[in-house]
Design a protein around this motif. Structure first.
Motif, mmCIF file in Angstrom:
data_model
loop_
_atom_site.group_PDB
_atom_site.id
_atom_site.type_symbol
_atom_site.label_atom_id
_atom_site.label_comp_id
_atom_site.label_asym_id
_atom_site.label_seq_id
_atom_site.Cartn_x
_atom_site.Cartn_y
_atom_site.Cartn_z
ATOM 1 N N THR A 95 40.313 -9.130 -61.036
ATOM 2 C CA THR A 95 40.802 -10.482 -61.306
ATOM 3 C C THR A 95 40.285 -11.458 -60.255
ATOM 4 N N GLN A 96 40.202 -10.995 -59.016
ATOM 5 C CA GLN A 96 39.755 -11.867 -57.928
ATOM 6 C C GLN A 96 38.240 -11.971 -57.838
ATOM 7 N N ALA A 97 37.515 -10.905 -58.182
ATOM 8 C CA ALA A 97 36.072 -10.875 -57.946
ATOM 9 C C ALA A 97 35.224 -11.276 -59.149
ATOM 10 N N VAL A 98 35.652 -10.979 -60.351
ATOM 11 C CA VAL A 98 34.800 -11.215 -61.523
ATOM 12 C C VAL A 98 34.475 -12.693 -61.744
ATOM 13 N N PRO A 99 35.453 -13.608 -61.739
ATOM 14 C CA PRO A 99 35.090 -15.008 -61.995
ATOM 15 C C PRO A 99 34.062 -15.583 -61.007
ATOM 16 N N PRO A 100 34.233 -15.418 -59.681
ATOM 17 C CA PRO A 100 33.185 -15.947 -58.803
ATOM 18 C C PRO A 100 31.861 -15.206 -58.959
ATOM 19 N N GLY A 101 31.919 -13.911 -59.255
ATOM 20 C CA GLY A 101 30.688 -13.152 -59.493
ATOM 21 C C GLY A 101 29.942 -13.654 -60.706
ATOM 22 N N LEU A 102 30.665 -13.937 -61.774
ATOM 23 C CA LEU A 102 30.042 -14.476 -62.984
ATOM 24 C C LEU A 102 29.456 -15.866 -62.740
ATOM 25 N N ALA A 103 30.048 -16.593 -61.784
ATOM 26 C CA ALA A 103 29.558 -17.927 -61.448
ATOM 27 C C ALA A 103 28.360 -17.872 -60.504
ATOM 28 N N GLY A 104 27.970 -16.661 -60.115
ATOM 29 C CA GLY A 104 26.812 -16.509 -59.248
ATOM 30 C C GLY A 104 27.127 -16.603 -57.770
ATOM 31 N N ARG A 105 28.390 -16.601 -57.430
ATOM 32 C CA ARG A 105 28.771 -16.671 -56.023
ATOM 33 C C ARG A 105 28.820 -15.278 -55.419
ATOM 34 N N ASP A 106 28.636 -15.191 -54.127
ATOM 35 C CA ASP A 106 28.759 -13.927 -53.412
ATOM 36 C C ASP A 106 30.226 -13.512 -53.419
ATOM 37 N N ILE A 107 30.441 -12.224 -53.538
ATOM 38 C CA ILE A 107 31.808 -11.712 -53.477
ATOM 39 C C ILE A 107 31.864 -10.586 -52.456
ATOM 40 N N GLN A 108 33.007 -10.460 -51.861
ATOM 41 C CA GLN A 108 33.261 -9.382 -50.918
ATOM 42 C C GLN A 108 34.684 -8.930 -51.157
ATOM 43 N N GLY A 109 34.879 -7.643 -51.255
ATOM 44 C CA GLY A 109 36.218 -7.145 -51.512
ATOM 45 C C GLY A 109 36.452 -5.805 -50.857
ATOM 46 N N LYS A 110 37.700 -5.530 -50.640
ATOM 47 C CA LYS A 110 38.113 -4.254 -50.066
ATOM 48 C C LYS A 110 39.340 -3.798 -50.845
ATOM 49 N N ALA A 111 39.266 -2.584 -51.343
ATOM 50 C CA ALA A 111 40.379 -2.053 -52.129
ATOM 51 C C ALA A 111 40.315 -0.532 -52.077
#
Length: 132
Positions: A31-47
């Motif tokens: 939920t947190q990573a997909v929208p910015p990823g689809l917009a072409g933005r860099d994403i960083q996550g830890k889970a």
């Protein structure tokens, strides 16, 4: 209110494939990573393990990557081990087919032959270990 992959901006064809795979609702990392990823933005996550990280970065990659020419992949996913490279490739293979993209994993400890052949024929998303 439940959020769906469609609400996150995932294409209808990928949403259908996710549904066929038994994946109906996104996890928090997705939920947190997909929208910015689809917009072409860099994403960083830890889970934690099993929390959906592969789809969190894999769905945007598959949605945005173009068709590659032979020997020239358009996306690279690096994994620290061959087991993880194979796991990522396996998890994204069905979705890649839906997106009409080719995905392949390369890593050490196996013959170069099959890996070179795949690269020569064309791979859109390459999953690899740093050593290979």
């Amino acid at each position: 209110m439940t959020i769906s992959f469609a609400d996150l901006g995932v294409s209808p064809s990928l949403v259908r494939t996710l549904d066929q795979m038994g994946i109906a609702e996104p996890f928090a990392i997705q939920t947190q990573a997909v929208p910015p990823g689809l917009a072409g933005r860099d994403i960083q996550g830890k889970a934690p393990t099993g929390s959906g990280k592969t789809l969190a970065f894999g769905l945007p990659v598959l949605a945005r990557v173009g068709r590659a020419a032979p020997g020239r992949p358009h996306a690279l996913i690096l994994a620290p081990t061959r087991e993880l490279a194979e796991q990522i490739s396996g998890a994204l293979t069905r979705l890649a087919k839906t997106a009409e993209r080719r995905i392949f994993a390369v890593y050490g400890g196996v013959s170069y032959g099959l890996q070179k052949k795949a690269l020569r024929s064309g791979v859109d998303v390459l999953v690899a270990t740093p050593g290979r």
